[in-house]
Design an enzyme around this catalytic site. Sequence first.
Site, PDB file in Angstrom:
ATOM      1  N   GLU A  88       0.868  -1.247  -0.028  1.00  0.00           N
ATOM      2  CA  GLU A  88       0.054   0.006   0.170  1.00  0.00           C
ATOM      3  C   GLU A  88       0.913   1.273  -0.004  1.00  0.00           C
ATOM      4  O   GLU A  88       2.115   1.275   0.546  1.00  0.00           O
ATOM      5  CB  GLU A  88      -1.007  -0.160   1.228  1.00  0.00           C
ATOM      6  N   CYS A 323      -0.338   5.556  10.824  1.00  0.00           N
ATOM      7  CA  CYS A 323       1.090   5.033  11.333  1.00  0.00           C
ATOM      8  C   CYS A 323       0.611   3.717  11.939  1.00  0.00           C
ATOM      9  O   CYS A 323      -0.079   3.574  12.993  1.00  0.00           O
ATOM     10  CB  CYS A 323       1.850   5.918  12.035  1.00  0.00           C
TER      11      CYS A 323
END
Length: 334
Positions: A88, A323
């Site tokens: 990704e 994150c």
Amino acid sequence: MNRESILGCLPQCIERYGFTSVVAEKVCTWVYRKRVTSFDLMMDIPKPVRNDLCSKFSISLPSPVEAAESVDGSVKYLFKTDLGNPFEAVFMPTGGRGTLCISTQSGCRMACSFCYTGSMGFRQNLSAGEIVGQVLGVPRASRVNRIVIMGMGEPLDNFNETLKALDILTASWGVAFGASNITLSTIGVLPELQSLIEMRKCNIAVSLHCPFGKGRAKLMPSEILHPILNTIELLRKYPVKKPLRLSFEYLVIPGVNDSQKDAVGVAQLLFGLKSHVNVIPYNSPEVADKENAKAKKFQKLLNKLGVPATFRQPRGFDISAACGMLAAKSEGTV
């Protein structure tokens, strides 16, 4: 006859097929900077040479197989390797800045306890073409002016391909990004980190998350093979020099690594290093606001102790793009 993909090639690779260095650099400029997908468009190269190039190489920019857009404007793109393994990239717009977070592996070997990518296990290393292809292949590519190599995988665990990708991203014949506009995140793999610092290809961000070896090992099993003390020793011996920057990433997990003792430990560990700390809230949907507040409190503790620290606002939380949340799961297309 199988043709080699031009994506991921350095000029030397093209020269090996008998083309001159001038032609090789022109081809790379057309592909990486001008982003053409046909040799016929390379009008400053003679037609017989273009025909010869076409017989030996193919040009195909990757396209994401899926995309999901966050309420904050971030967009997560799902790609797949030739073997079908997912990886990704995330585009994050902020004012006039467009930051693209890219991956270097499908999955990851580091198995950090707080990272969804680690739960996938390791699938495969990405090629330089697949790494650079994320920069060229996202629909918002023209808006990207910052690159962070902080997506899936440990970049220095795929060092050769990551380094080749950095060459392409920063070369005048390549994408032509300034090294100070690229930041690579690592847990601190040695001696590859030393080589990267000496090559001056990008900013360095070290995943810290705990200043104490035993505590860090519970969060990051890689601490056993790559102790943070060894990383700090290396950074003191081989400092990251301006205009490049050194930073540390610190994910605040409430009740685990956010005490006064932890803050003092960070201050002592980083004493004398020219760096700053990015404080990141733990991404849990149930208590996001509380975790943001605790991360900001820890940031203030660090600043009081003389450690320059900033709070990193989570982006793409609702599409699992923040994150530590990349795990190549389907989120729906846009």
